[in-house]
Motif scaffolding. Structure first.
Motif, PDB file in Angstrom:
ATOM      1  N   ILE A 107       0.844  -1.194   0.000  1.00 21.12           N
ATOM      2  CA  ILE A 107       0.000   0.000   0.000  1.00 21.12           C
ATOM      3  C   ILE A 107       0.880   1.244   0.000  1.00 21.12           C
ATOM      4  O   ILE A 107       1.811   1.355   0.799  1.00 21.12           O
ATOM      5  CB  ILE A 107      -0.914   0.028   1.241  1.00 21.12           C
ATOM      6  CG1 ILE A 107      -1.708  -1.279   1.378  1.00 21.12           C
ATOM      7  CG2 ILE A 107      -1.846   1.232   1.190  1.00 21.12           C
ATOM      8  CD1 ILE A 107      -2.408  -1.408   2.722  1.00 21.12           C
ATOM      9  N   HIS A 108       0.566   2.195  -0.883  1.00 23.80           N
ATOM     10  CA  HIS A 108       1.221   3.504  -0.895  1.00 23.80           C
ATOM     11  C   HIS A 108       0.210   4.547  -0.412  1.00 23.80           C
ATOM     12  O   HIS A 108      -0.905   4.608  -0.932  1.00 23.80           O
ATOM     13  CB  HIS A 108       1.644   3.907  -2.306  1.00 23.80           C
ATOM     14  CG  HIS A 108       2.645   3.000  -2.940  1.00 23.80           C
ATOM     15  ND1 HIS A 108       3.540   3.454  -3.897  1.00 23.80           N
ATOM     16  CD2 HIS A 108       2.916   1.686  -2.790  1.00 23.80           C
ATOM     17  CE1 HIS A 108       4.304   2.449  -4.300  1.00 23.80           C
ATOM     18  NE2 HIS A 108       3.931   1.362  -3.641  1.00 23.80           N
ATOM     19  N   VAL A 109       0.615   5.354   0.539  1.00 26.58           N
ATOM     20  CA  VAL A 109      -0.210   6.457   1.029  1.00 26.58           C
ATOM     21  C   VAL A 109       0.556   7.750   0.779  1.00 26.58           C
ATOM     22  O   VAL A 109       1.695   7.908   1.240  1.00 26.58           O
ATOM     23  CB  VAL A 109      -0.532   6.315   2.528  1.00 26.58           C
ATOM     24  CG1 VAL A 109      -1.376   7.497   3.005  1.00 26.58           C
ATOM     25  CG2 VAL A 109      -1.246   4.999   2.813  1.00 26.58           C
ATOM     26  N   TYR A 110      -0.074   8.671   0.055  1.00 27.92           N
ATOM     27  CA  TYR A 110       0.590   9.917  -0.326  1.00 27.92           C
ATOM     28  C   TYR A 110       0.071  11.097   0.478  1.00 27.92           C
ATOM     29  O   TYR A 110      -1.129  11.386   0.466  1.00 27.92           O
ATOM     30  CB  TYR A 110       0.345  10.238  -1.803  1.00 27.92           C
ATOM     31  CG  TYR A 110       1.052   9.346  -2.782  1.00 27.92           C
ATOM     32  CD1 TYR A 110       2.239   9.741  -3.389  1.00 27.92           C
ATOM     33  CD2 TYR A 110       0.519   8.108  -3.134  1.00 27.92           C
ATOM     34  CE1 TYR A 110       2.881   8.930  -4.316  1.00 27.92           C
ATOM     35  CE2 TYR A 110       1.151   7.285  -4.056  1.00 27.92           C
ATOM     36  CZ  TYR A 110       2.334   7.710  -4.644  1.00 27.92           C
ATOM     37  OH  TYR A 110       2.958   6.905  -5.550  1.00 27.92           O
ATOM     38  N   SER A 111       0.975  11.793   1.158  1.00 29.35           N
ATOM     39  CA  SER A 111       0.677  13.137   1.623  1.00 29.35           C
ATOM     40  C   SER A 111       1.199  14.093   0.555  1.00 29.35           C
ATOM     41  O   SER A 111       1.760  13.658  -0.463  1.00 29.35           O
ATOM     42  CB  SER A 111       1.335  13.419   2.969  1.00 29.35           C
ATOM     43  OG  SER A 111       2.735  13.591   2.815  1.00 29.35           O
ATOM     44  N   LEU A 112       1.034  15.389   0.772  1.00 31.92           N
ATOM     45  CA  LEU A 112       1.495  16.338  -0.241  1.00 31.92           C
ATOM     46  C   LEU A 112       3.009  16.328  -0.403  1.00 31.92           C
ATOM     47  O   LEU A 112       3.517  16.679  -1.477  1.00 31.92           O
ATOM     48  CB  LEU A 112       1.015  17.755   0.116  1.00 31.92           C
ATOM     49  CG  LEU A 112      -0.493  17.992  -0.053  1.00 31.92           C
ATOM     50  CD1 LEU A 112      -0.870  19.351   0.507  1.00 31.92           C
ATOM     51  CD2 LEU A 112      -0.900  17.883  -1.513  1.00 31.92           C
ATOM     52  N   ASP A 113       3.732  15.925   0.626  1.00 32.43           N
ATOM     53  CA  ASP A 113       5.192  15.992   0.529  1.00 32.43           C
ATOM     54  C   ASP A 113       5.907  14.707   0.924  1.00 32.43           C
ATOM     55  O   ASP A 113       7.125  14.696   1.039  1.00 32.43           O
ATOM     56  CB  ASP A 113       5.732  17.153   1.371  1.00 32.43           C
ATOM     57  CG  ASP A 113       5.387  17.022   2.846  1.00 32.43           C
ATOM     58  OD1 ASP A 113       4.747  16.025   3.234  1.00 32.43           O
ATOM     59  OD2 ASP A 113       5.748  17.932   3.616  1.00 32.43           O
ATOM     60  N   LYS A 114       5.152  13.611   1.097  1.00 36.97           N
ATOM     61  CA  LYS A 114       5.800  12.387   1.548  1.00 36.97           C
ATOM     62  C   LYS A 114       5.033  11.166   1.062  1.00 36.97           C
ATOM     63  O   LYS A 114       3.806  11.201   0.917  1.00 36.97           O
ATOM     64  CB  LYS A 114       5.887  12.369   3.074  1.00 36.97           C
ATOM     65  CG  LYS A 114       6.976  11.477   3.635  1.00 36.97           C
ATOM     66  CD  LYS A 114       7.236  11.832   5.098  1.00 36.97           C
ATOM     67  CE  LYS A 114       8.444  11.072   5.622  1.00 36.97           C
ATOM     68  NZ  LYS A 114       8.767  11.463   7.018  1.00 36.97           N
ATOM     69  N   LEU A 115       5.763  10.081   0.819  1.00 37.11           N
ATOM     70  CA  LEU A 115       5.165   8.804   0.451  1.00 37.11           C
ATOM     71  C   LEU A 115       5.417   7.806   1.573  1.00 37.11           C
ATOM     72  O   LEU A 115       6.565   7.601   1.994  1.00 37.11           O
ATOM     73  CB  LEU A 115       5.768   8.284  -0.852  1.00 37.11           C
ATOM     74  CG  LEU A 115       5.428   6.840  -1.252  1.00 37.11           C
ATOM     75  CD1 LEU A 115       3.928   6.646  -1.407  1.00 37.11           C
ATOM     76  CD2 LEU A 115       6.162   6.441  -2.524  1.00 37.11           C
ATOM     77  N   TYR A 116       4.341   7.188   2.039  1.00 36.10           N
ATOM     78  CA  TYR A 116       4.422   6.153   3.067  1.00 36.10           C
ATOM     79  C   TYR A 116       4.039   4.823   2.420  1.00 36.10           C
ATOM     80  O   TYR A 116       3.056   4.757   1.675  1.00 36.10           O
ATOM     81  CB  TYR A 116       3.455   6.451   4.212  1.00 36.10           C
ATOM     82  CG  TYR A 116       3.660   7.799   4.860  1.00 36.10           C
ATOM     83  CD1 TYR A 116       4.501   7.944   5.967  1.00 36.10           C
ATOM     84  CD2 TYR A 116       3.005   8.936   4.369  1.00 36.10           C
ATOM     85  CE1 TYR A 116       4.683   9.184   6.570  1.00 36.10           C
ATOM     86  CE2 TYR A 116       3.188  10.178   4.968  1.00 36.10           C
ATOM     87  CZ  TYR A 116       4.030  10.292   6.060  1.00 36.10           C
ATOM     88  OH  TYR A 116       4.208  11.520   6.652  1.00 36.10           O
ATOM     89  N   ILE A 117       4.817   3.779   2.706  1.00 34.59           N
ATOM     90  CA  ILE A 117       4.540   2.475   2.097  1.00 34.59           C
ATOM     91  C   ILE A 117       4.469   1.400   3.180  1.00 34.59           C
ATOM     92  O   ILE A 117       5.335   1.317   4.057  1.00 34.59           O
ATOM     93  CB  ILE A 117       5.608   2.094   1.057  1.00 34.59           C
ATOM     94  CG1 ILE A 117       5.697   3.163  -0.048  1.00 34.59           C
ATOM     95  CG2 ILE A 117       5.297   0.733   0.442  1.00 34.59           C
ATOM     96  CD1 ILE A 117       6.702   2.841  -1.143  1.00 34.59           C
ATOM     97  N   TRP A 118       3.424   0.583   3.073  1.00 33.63           N
ATOM     98  CA  TRP A 118       3.254  -0.567   3.972  1.00 33.63           C
ATOM     99  C   TRP A 118       3.417  -1.852   3.165  1.00 33.63           C
ATOM    100  O   TRP A 118       2.920  -1.953   2.045  1.00 33.63           O
ATOM    101  CB  TRP A 118       1.864  -0.529   4.599  1.00 33.63           C
ATOM    102  CG  TRP A 118       1.613  -1.649   5.583  1.00 33.63           C
ATOM    103  CD1 TRP A 118       1.995  -1.700   6.900  1.00 33.63           C
ATOM    104  CD2 TRP A 118       0.915  -2.878   5.326  1.00 33.63           C
ATOM    105  NE1 TRP A 118       1.592  -2.881   7.469  1.00 33.63           N
ATOM    106  CE2 TRP A 118       0.930  -3.633   6.534  1.00 33.63           C
ATOM    107  CE3 TRP A 118       0.299  -3.414   4.197  1.00 33.63           C
ATOM    108  CZ2 TRP A 118       0.341  -4.885   6.635  1.00 33.63           C
ATOM    109  CZ3 TRP A 118      -0.285  -4.675   4.286  1.00 33.63           C
ATOM    110  CH2 TRP A 118      -0.269  -5.399   5.500  1.00 33.63           C
ATOM    111  N   ASN A 119       4.149  -2.809   3.731  1.00 30.65           N
ATOM    112  CA  ASN A 119       4.275  -4.148   3.154  1.00 30.65           C
ATOM    113  C   ASN A 119       5.010  -4.135   1.805  1.00 30.65           C
ATOM    114  O   ASN A 119       4.636  -4.831   0.870  1.00 30.65           O
ATOM    115  CB  ASN A 119       2.886  -4.798   3.001  1.00 30.65           C
ATOM    116  CG  ASN A 119       2.959  -6.286   2.749  1.00 30.65           C
ATOM    117  OD1 ASN A 119       3.867  -6.953   3.235  1.00 30.65           O
ATOM    118  ND2 ASN A 119       1.998  -6.804   2.001  1.00 30.65           N
TER     119      ASN A 119
END
Length: 271
Positions: A107-119
């Protein structure tokens, strides 16, 4: 006369080695020198395209723009100034995230200035390396820590086309929020606000620049490009594009993304 070229990046402007061909670079620079706007219109964050902008002579340029997050933001290159956003409510992102966790997707979760990735896994790292400079891995199977963060997009990596369609049906059935759901790169299902798509953002930018729809070219290959292909005065599908994009395009290039398809469009309709 066409005044604005909106162009997808992955599998359109970039070749399979994640590079812009010299021929594409030359054609884009010539078009810009003649007064046309060249606007990357991508599902990715604007922060991931800075090296591409450098190569095209658009880095930190005034009156030069990127549309990112599938229309979730319009950004002026000078100072990376965010001009417009279409965010997702945290509770909607949380429900989608929980669905992805249940199915053990990356899963990729995007904020305006950062990418968070799970698994994340090695195959996904290989795909995004060279496209995304950095990301933060989510260790927990929840995103409560992001409750006050401005979130713009969430995507799942699902290799099966059939399974992507099944998840789309489930989301439409179970989540009572108006979403723009698209497929990209034969590997992702992407979720944005219904107010965010590449077409709506393109028309909005055109209005900001006093450019009409029939003065815009859009070039793309994948499902998340459909809205801009349909919205632009001239929608161009590269030769490697999905059939859905080709069916809705005004022109289909002879060349694919590995053979300077973008230059083909610019040379024919701009230069």
């Amino acid at each position: 006369m066409y005044k604005l070229i909106a162009c997808d990046l992955d599998e359109t402007l970039l070749n399979d080695q994640k590079k812009i061909s010299p021929k594409n670079v030359q054609a884009i620079k010539k078009a810009v020198a003649q007064g046309a706007f060249f606007v990357p219109n991508t599902g990715r964050s604007f922060l991931t395209v800075q090296d591409n902008l450098r190569e095209l002579g658009l880095y930190q340029q005034e009156n030069s723009y990127v549309i990112s997050f599938n229309g979730g933001a319009i950004v002026e290159n000078q100072g990376n100034q965010i001009l417009t956003t279409n965010l997702l409510p945290f509770e909607v992102v949380k429900r989608l995230f929980e669905l992805g966790v249940k199915n053990n997707y990356c899963i990729h979760v995007y904020s305006l200035d950062k990418l968070y990735i799970w698994n994340i896994n090695s195959e996904e790292i290989n795909y995004i390396s060279g496209r995304v400079a950095e990301w933060e891995e989510l260790e927990e199977d929840n995103i409560d820590a992001l409750a006050t963060t401005k979130l713009v997009k969430i995507i799942f990596n699902i290799e099966s086309k059939k399974e992507r369609a099944t998840i789309e049906e489930e989301v439409l059935r179970d989540i009572d929020y108006s979403l723009n759901i698209t497929f990209s790169s034969d590997r992702y299902i992407e979720f944005n606000s219904a107010k965010a798509d590449k077409g709506q953002a393109l028309i909005k930018l055109g209005k900001m620049l006093n450019i009409q729809e029939d003065e815009i070219i859009a070039i793309g290959d994948s499902g998340n490009d459909l809205a801009m292909i349909k919205a632009a005065g001239l929608g161009a599908a590269v030769a490697n594009a999905h059939e859905l994009i080709k069916e809705n395009a005004d022109v289909i290039t002879s060349n694919d993304n590995n053979n300077s398809a973008v230059a083909e469009v610019i040379e024919k309709f701009i230069l």
